[in-house]
Design a protein around this motif. Sequence first.
Motif, mmCIF file in Angstrom:
data_model
loop_
_atom_site.group_PDB
_atom_site.id
_atom_site.type_symbol
_atom_site.label_atom_id
_atom_site.label_comp_id
_atom_site.label_asym_id
_atom_site.label_seq_id
_atom_site.Cartn_x
_atom_site.Cartn_y
_atom_site.Cartn_z
ATOM 1 N N ASP A 38 37.372 49.969 41.550
ATOM 2 C CA ASP A 38 36.069 50.566 41.865
ATOM 3 C C ASP A 38 34.874 49.623 41.665
ATOM 4 O O ASP A 38 33.777 50.066 41.400
ATOM 5 N N ASP A 39 35.122 48.309 41.784
ATOM 6 C CA ASP A 39 33.928 47.438 41.844
ATOM 7 C C ASP A 39 33.929 46.664 43.149
ATOM 8 O O ASP A 39 34.934 46.592 43.846
ATOM 9 N N ALA A 40 32.773 46.133 43.497
ATOM 10 C CA ALA A 40 32.564 45.513 44.818
ATOM 11 C C ALA A 40 33.499 44.329 45.027
ATOM 12 O O ALA A 40 34.029 44.117 46.119
ATOM 13 N N TRP A 41 33.716 43.563 43.926
ATOM 14 C CA TRP A 41 34.567 42.363 44.041
ATOM 15 C C TRP A 41 35.999 42.767 44.444
ATOM 16 O O TRP A 41 36.606 42.188 45.330
ATOM 17 N N ARG A 42 36.499 43.831 43.784
ATOM 18 C CA ARG A 42 37.882 44.286 44.070
ATOM 19 C C ARG A 42 37.955 44.870 45.490
ATOM 20 O O ARG A 42 38.928 44.706 46.202
ATOM 21 N N ARG A 43 36.892 45.592 45.855
ATOM 22 C CA ARG A 43 36.872 46.176 47.220
ATOM 23 C C ARG A 43 36.910 45.068 48.261
ATOM 24 O O ARG A 43 37.595 45.166 49.269
ATOM 25 N N VAL A 115 47.642 37.724 41.484
ATOM 26 C CA VAL A 115 46.316 37.448 42.041
ATOM 27 C C VAL A 115 45.276 37.538 40.920
ATOM 28 O O VAL A 115 45.374 38.406 40.048
ATOM 29 N N ASP A 116 44.289 36.639 40.973
ATOM 30 C CA ASP A 116 43.122 36.643 40.066
ATOM 31 C C ASP A 116 43.543 36.459 38.608
ATOM 32 O O ASP A 116 43.737 35.332 38.159
ATOM 33 N N ARG A 117 43.666 37.558 37.882
ATOM 34 C CA ARG A 117 44.028 37.435 36.480
ATOM 35 C C ARG A 117 45.507 37.109 36.383
ATOM 36 O O ARG A 117 46.283 37.542 37.232
ATOM 37 N N LYS A 118 45.859 36.416 35.348
ATOM 38 C CA LYS A 118 47.251 35.960 35.249
ATOM 39 C C LYS A 118 48.031 36.787 34.239
ATOM 40 O O LYS A 118 47.449 37.525 33.442
ATOM 41 N N ASP A 167 39.710 31.970 29.907
ATOM 42 C CA ASP A 167 39.600 30.658 30.553
ATOM 43 C C ASP A 167 38.130 30.278 30.781
ATOM 44 O O ASP A 167 37.718 29.122 30.577
ATOM 45 N N ARG A 168 37.356 31.252 31.258
ATOM 46 C CA ARG A 168 35.956 30.950 31.549
ATOM 47 C C ARG A 168 35.212 30.577 30.247
ATOM 48 O O ARG A 168 34.385 29.655 30.219
ATOM 49 N N HIS A 169 35.543 31.338 29.182
ATOM 50 C CA HIS A 169 34.902 31.045 27.890
ATOM 51 C C HIS A 169 35.231 29.616 27.440
ATOM 52 O O HIS A 169 34.338 28.838 27.070
ATOM 53 N N GLN A 217 29.906 36.673 32.581
ATOM 54 C CA GLN A 217 31.126 36.158 33.262
ATOM 55 C C GLN A 217 31.395 36.814 34.620
ATOM 56 O O GLN A 217 32.285 36.368 35.343
ATOM 57 N N ASN A 218 30.674 37.864 34.955
ATOM 58 C CA ASN A 218 30.816 38.354 36.355
ATOM 59 C C ASN A 218 29.515 38.951 36.856
ATOM 60 O O ASN A 218 28.524 39.054 36.120
ATOM 61 N N GLU A 219 29.524 39.311 38.080
ATOM 62 C CA GLU A 219 28.324 39.739 38.801
ATOM 63 C C GLU A 219 27.713 40.982 38.171
ATOM 64 O O GLU A 219 26.508 41.049 37.902
ATOM 65 N N VAL A 243 28.757 35.153 37.582
ATOM 66 C CA VAL A 243 29.967 34.640 38.277
ATOM 67 C C VAL A 243 30.363 35.653 39.373
ATOM 68 O O VAL A 243 30.180 36.856 39.171
ATOM 69 N N ASP A 244 30.862 35.175 40.431
ATOM 70 C CA ASP A 244 31.507 35.940 41.542
ATOM 71 C C ASP A 244 31.002 35.472 42.901
ATOM 72 O O ASP A 244 31.779 35.183 43.781
ATOM 73 N N GLY A 245 29.655 35.445 43.065
ATOM 74 C CA GLY A 245 29.117 34.999 44.354
ATOM 75 C C GLY A 245 29.451 35.958 45.477
ATOM 76 O O GLY A 245 29.879 35.553 46.560
#
Length: 923
Positions: A38-43, A115-118, A167-169, A217-219, A243-245
Amino acid sequence: MSSRNQYVLLLLLFCLLTGCKEQEEPKFTIGFSQCTGDDAWRRDMLRGMQRELAFHPEVTFLYRDAKGNSSKQVDQIKELISTGIDLLIVSPNEAEPITPVVEQAYQQGLPVVVVDRKTASSFYTAYVGGNNYEVGKTAGQYIGALLKGKGKVVEVTGLPTSSPARDRHNGFLEAIHKYPGIHLIQTISGDWEKKIAKQKLTALFDSIKGADLVFAQNEVMALGTYEVWKEKDLTPRVKIVGVDGLAGPFGDIQMVNDQLIDATLLYPTGGEEAIRVAMQILQNKPFTKENILNTAVIDSSNARMIKMQTDKILSQQEDIERQQQRNDDQLKVYKNQQIILYVLSGLFIISIGLGSLALYSLKENQSINKELKAKNEEIVGQRNKIQEMAEEAQAATESKFRFFTNISHEFRTPLTLILGPIDGLLHGKSDHLFVKQNLKLIQKNARRLLWLVNQLMDFRKLEGGRMHVQASENDLIAFMKELMLSFEPMAKKRNMEFKLITPLPHLPVWFDANMLDKVFFNLLSNAFKFTNDFGRIHILITADLENNKVQIKVKDSGIGMSEVEADRAFEMFYQANTTSAKGTGLGLPLSKEFIDLHHGEMEVSSEPQQGTTFTVSLLLGHKHLTDAEKVPDKIKVNELANKAQLEDASPVWALKESPESKSKRILLIEDHPDLRHFLQYTLQDTYQILPASAGQPGLETAYENIPDLIICDRMLPDLDGLKVVTALKSDIRTSHIPVIILTAQSELEQQIEGMQVGAELYLTKPFSTQVLKESIRSILTNRQLVKDYFTHNEASIVPLLSNPAISKLDQKFLADFKKIIDAKLSDTNLSVDYLSREIGLSRVQLYRKIKALLGGNVNDYIQTVRLNKSCELLQVSTASIADVACQVGFSSATYFSTAFKAKFGISPTDYKNHKGSLKTEVV
Ligand code: FRU
């Protein structure tokens, strides 16, 4: 179209339908487990996948959203595996909880794309996603530069147990360590969610409000940071790097462009790439295990340009999606059309089938029609022929009937001419009784003939529809009383109760008096005919004014009719078998027709031995009659013919009590009184006549009296004449009696029938009395000749036993008779009594039978046999006369000698001594 052409067409159609189909690609099912949707990035990730999947219609895509719940995600992964998917794409929520299920699937041979998270292990087939360490590092480098190596920094991280957060941290820490002037004053976990990030930032705000920059760390967490600082209304606001763009009006590129945040790091979702890699795996194509997506910094320097580019991309993507939608729609249309095409093809095939069938049926029909036509023509031909024949037959019948009618009509003139002079003669002066009697008989029978002819004429008229009611208003009661007058003398003579019972003194009724005269005359004649003396005949007249009807019942207490006879009483030409009602079969049907012509009804009810009731119903008034059926004046009833039926014209014959002295006795069985009387009268001078009016009394008279000859009518009221003859001929008492049958049936077959039962003669009516007399004489003479032969042959029965003039039964009787006598010859008690007992006849019967067969009496015969036997004994034995006398049953030798001498003219002694010879042969 010939059937061959049809098959070619069908084949083509089949090829067309099957050829149109694309080469079948292997079908795959891909299961995608998303940690949260339910977030824009996942959509954006999902849309990317769907865009790519559009190129693979053979793929079934199963999508599951775990809503940020790791254990739920584990369950969903298991469920996807159990449905039999070919490949699993997982975007894990947290690394550790998801790892075991992914490892297990992988180890079982199910390809897994992470995908994405490992996950926490490297047991997966491929990975698609950004390099989060690089993202954090690039962010740290950019922040160091932005803050010119000096300042306080706050970090808002994602879910600490998810790999990108860590990882980002780590990447971020590594980068800012290079800037000693940069201090990370707080690291806050926002769990990738705006709401949590905002809550925590707000809670810790006092300790962080002096910060120069927040790295989210994200939008969504970047936007949350902006909102916290905005709510606090602190200016200048803290610098924010996200982060995300994400592209689009609400994405963080737009936020950079709008200067809500300062910069963001591109972190692509990798949706398209993930599907691309999955398809390579499924199609066994070479693929890269680690597919790392690049990152880049977007800030005020490039945001505008990137936004333009991403907007463009978005609109292109929308175009693509629209195009895809259109393709899908087209595909649906195509599929629908394909279905329609299949259906149409099916229908086409069926219609071709039906068409062929119809064609076949048509051909069959044509040939059947042809056959039918031929048959029809044949039938029509035959029908025409039959019609012609029927017409010819009709014409022949018509001409026969015409002839019959004409001749019937012609009968009336001679009959009238017979009746007229007879009338004159009867009323004339001649007193000669014999002449008067004969004239009366002629008159009665001529009238009867006229009546019959009239009935026939009425029948023909009715048949030809030429008979019409000519009704006038008459008093029915008076009419009936007048009619009854004619019958009263007979009723009186026969002691019958004959009366009219009605409450009405008068009753005006419209009727044709001539017709009703015939109807009721006929009904009354019948009633009198079938009712015995002392019987009852009632006429009951009742008016039913409510129903406008009058009912006339003629009720008798006579012999009645069986159910069948009553049912058929009104049937033309039907003659009841069992009663003496041997009429013409015309009277009742004619009566009914007359009543029908009056629009009335006629019914009969009857019970054997109880009586018969005829009910005639007539309508009152004249509304039911047409003008043509009405006549103004009363018509005089033509009485002559009817009255002829009734008038007691029977001559009173001077019948003598036949004296017994007459040597020959004739039994006369005849039911018609006039004929019986006439025959009796004719024969009584020569013979003693025993009259009987029916079969049974006739038989009884025969057994009792053993007549010399029997005259029997063929049709008798109780028994068939043939049955009477059969009974006579099979009874030992009467079997020897010659029988003459009298009959009206002249058919040869019937005559043969008569002879077969043993009758000596079959005389058909009308016969001449002369012939009858001669026949009787000749039969009796023949019998006499047989007897004479017997007498002349010294009383020898032997030749008679094979004489064809003597019936088998009588031959047997004679043989028995002889046997009994022979056996008992020496017995002085051998007598008529003994013989009649042995044979089973009365003395008289035996006497008469022997007399008829042998000419002499029984005692004479015994005597003759005894004497003949004595001759034999005298010739061969040495016995004395007295012994011989004893042996042949004489009680005294003297009587024997006297009898012997009387018969042979010589004494037994002389005979024994050969003094004489005898003509006698030994029996
Ligand atoms: C979306 C998100 C992104 C972030 C990524 C890390 O759920 O939080 O904003 O870049 O997940 O996994």
